[in-house]
Design an enzyme around this catalytic site. Structure first.
Site, short mmCIF file in Angstrom:
data_model
loop_
_atom_site.label_atom_id
_atom_site.label_comp_id
_atom_site.label_asym_id
_atom_site.label_seq_id
_atom_site.Cartn_x
_atom_site.Cartn_y
_atom_site.Cartn_z
N GLY A 8 0.82 -1.23 0.00
CA GLY A 8 0.00 0.00 0.00
C GLY A 8 0.84 1.26 0.00
N GLN A 12 -2.28 6.90 0.92
CA GLN A 12 -1.96 8.04 1.79
C GLN A 12 -0.87 7.69 2.82
OE1 GLN A 12 -4.66 10.89 4.39
NE2 GLN A 12 -4.34 9.00 5.53
N ASP A 63 0.28 -7.83 -5.63
CA ASP A 63 -1.11 -7.71 -5.20
C ASP A 63 -1.32 -8.63 -4.00
OD1 ASP A 63 -3.93 -6.86 -7.05
OD2 ASP A 63 -4.07 -7.90 -5.12
N LEU A 85 -0.07 -2.12 4.86
CA LEU A 85 -1.04 -1.02 4.73
C LEU A 85 -1.97 -1.22 3.54
CD1 LEU A 85 1.39 2.02 5.27
CD2 LEU A 85 0.34 0.53 6.97
N ALA A 87 -4.88 -2.24 1.26
CA ALA A 87 -6.25 -2.68 1.55
C ALA A 87 -7.24 -1.99 0.61
CB ALA A 87 -6.64 -2.33 2.98
N SER A 89 -9.78 0.10 1.15
CA SER A 89 -9.92 0.80 2.42
C SER A 89 -11.19 1.65 2.54
CB SER A 89 -8.69 1.70 2.64
OG SER A 89 -8.76 2.81 1.78
N TYR A 100 -14.27 -9.14 -2.53
CA TYR A 100 -12.93 -8.63 -2.83
C TYR A 100 -12.31 -8.01 -1.57
CZ TYR A 100 -9.15 -5.90 -4.77
OH TYR A 100 -7.90 -5.38 -5.01
N THR A 132 -7.92 -0.97 12.57
CA THR A 132 -8.72 0.25 12.42
C THR A 132 -9.77 0.43 13.52
OG1 THR A 132 -10.53 1.17 11.07
CG2 THR A 132 -10.06 -1.15 10.75
N GLU A 134 -12.62 1.15 12.95
CA GLU A 134 -13.88 0.59 12.44
C GLU A 134 -14.22 -0.74 13.12
OE1 GLU A 134 -16.30 1.72 9.82
OE2 GLU A 134 -15.37 3.44 10.78
N TYR A 156 -15.91 -4.28 5.20
CA TYR A 156 -14.52 -3.83 5.42
C TYR A 156 -14.10 -4.14 6.85
CZ TYR A 156 -10.84 -0.45 6.67
OH TYR A 156 -9.70 0.15 7.16
N LYS A 160 -11.32 -6.68 8.38
CA LYS A 160 -10.23 -6.18 9.22
C LYS A 160 -10.23 -6.87 10.59
CE LYS A 160 -7.92 -2.87 6.91
NZ LYS A 160 -6.46 -2.71 6.85
N ARG A 191 -5.02 12.52 1.37
CA ARG A 191 -6.16 11.63 1.59
C ARG A 191 -6.91 11.38 0.28
NH1 ARG A 191 -8.38 7.56 4.43
NH2 ARG A 191 -9.68 8.24 6.17
#
Ligand code: NDP
Ligand code: GDR
Length: 370
Positions: A8, A12, A63, A85, A87, A89, A100, A132, A134, A156, A160, A191
């Site tokens: 990743g 960002q 990948d 990193l 993902a 996202s 996916y 995260t 999340e 997501y 995670k 971002r």
């Protein structure tokens, strides 16, 4: 010289982390995806041509959905540290691409851990997993810390969650130095354009310059603990330098609604917003326009709600307690939300001033398709 591998790197955080590690003297390797357009814009300024001598930055095509490729790159690089990193996202997009998202965000993490194990690198290679806030999803406790129960609210976040636990499991099962950084939202001028903060700061800059009329947003009531990505990549590094592998919450400890973030961003161009209405009928109207450089008419409706941006299940409120990171790592955010908003709006003004200049000079983009 230490070697770091960043999945990743074109995102960002990857872009900031690569800069940070290069400054620390690391040899940095990054995995980039093949795409039909060049996708390395965020790292173009640190890119080194492979023909240069004394290369410090290497990019590898790869990948996270391809385990053979993950194994090959790790074997070739023999990294001291891996920062995972990479993902899919975007929380809202994960409802459209759930399988996916699971493949890349959940199994992608397993592929990294398993590659390190298969290659016999468990004692050499430390692994940082991009976990995260999340994971906390539906509010169980305020503020959220390392012990707060998880309740993910999107494909997501569920992916995670797997990545979080498989990292803990490999640490316990194989004695690996594998850690989760449970990072709360962090933003910057780099971002992605479809996350809410950047969508707002881009919109504010374009409206101020007369290039756009309005920003359409979803849930204005959602509250997030927003920090600056520059501070957060330092925390990733610090987590891997700690003497024991542990999981850490990284956050500012303050929460702000999407509506208030929009207010702050408009204030940066001298506009005072007033919100009227409720739910999908809520709008943001210019109550005052104080900067003559950006003459936005009083009374213009510059924010409106579009329900297409609402999520099937929402995370209403996130606020993190990073006291463990402060105590054990000495990490504290250096930037305030005010600094962040200023940084983002000013960067977007600079970006779109170029567009405006092109438009004012009468240059038109040639249409090659007809
Ligand atoms: P971005 O979306 O900006 O970057 C994601 C990166 O992952 C990009 O380089 C992207 O490549 C790459 N990627 C996507 N799919 C794959 C794949 N199949 N294989 C390999 N690489 C892939 O995310 P951020 O930099 O904001 O976030 C970094 C990580 O931290 C992510 O894992 C995210 O989930 C997590 N996170 C982010 C937070 C935040 O607030 N920013 C907070 C907490 C966690 P490409 O450029 O080609 O799309
Ligand atoms: P998030 O970030 O889902 O927290 O995930 P995002 O900026 O997408 O949403 C934050 C909140 O804003 C609300 N919202 C909108 N969101 C977007 N994208 N677009 C809108 O128009 C809009 N209007 C309101 C959302 O509903 C949400 O409540 C980010 C990602 O970086 C994840 O990868 C990371 O794990 C978490 O932060 C921590």
């Amino acid at each position: 010289m230490k070697k770091a591998l960043i999945t990743g790197i074109t995102g960002q955080d990857g872009a900031y982390l690569a800069r940070f590690l290069l400054k620390k003297g690391y040899e940095v390797h990054g995995i980039k995806r093949r795409s039909s357009l060049i996708n390395t814009e965020r790292i173009d300024d640190i890119y080194q041509d492979p023909h240069e001598k004394n290369l410090k930055l290497y990019l590898h095509y790869g990948d996270l959905a391809d385990s053979t490729n993950v194994i090959r790159i790790i074997q070739q690089v023999q990294p001291d540290e891996i920062y995972n990193l990479g993902a899919m996202s975007h929380v809202k997009v994960s409802f459209d691409e759930p399988e996916y998202s699971a493949d890349v965000d959940a199994l992608g993490t397993l592929r990294i851990l398993e590659a390190v194990r298969i290659l016999g690198l468990t004692e050499k290679t430390k692994i940082y997993q991009a976990s995260t806030s999340e994971l906390y999803g539906k509010v169980q406790e305020i503020p959220q810390n390392e012990k707060t129960p998880f309740y993910p609210r999107s494909p997501y976040a569920v992916a995670k969650l797997y990545a979080y636990w498989i990292t803990v499991n490999y640490r316990e099962a194989y004695n690996m130095f594998a850690c989760n950084g449970i990072l709360f939202n962090h933003e910057s001028p780099l971002r992605g354009e479809t996350f809410v903060t950047r969508k707002i700061t881009r919109g504010v800059a374009r409206i101020a310059l007369g290039l756009q009329d309005k920003i359409y947003l979803g849930n204005l009531d959602a509250k997030r603990d927003w920090g600056h990505a520059k501070d957060y990549v330092e925390a990733m590094y610090m987590i891997l330098q700690h003497h024991t592998p542990e999981d850490f919450v990284i956050a500012t400890g303050k929460t702000t609604s999407v509506r208030d973030f929009a207010r702050m961003a408009f204030e940066e161009v001298g506009v005072i917003l007033e919100f009227k209405g409720t739910g999908v009928d809520e709008v943001g109207i210019v109550a005052e326009s104080r900067n003559p450089e950006f003459p936005i008419a009083i009374g213009s409706e510059v924010v409106a709600v579009d329900k297409r941006y609402f999520r099937p299940t929402e995370v209403d409120l996130l606020i993190g307690d990073a006291s463990k990171a402060e105590k054990l790592l000495g990490w504290k955010p250096k930037h305030t939300l005010q600094d962040l908003v200023k940084d983002m709006v000013q960067a977007d003004l600079e970006l779109f001033r170029k567009d405006l200049a092109i438009k004012q000079q009468g240059y038109e983009v040639k249409n090659y398709y007809e």
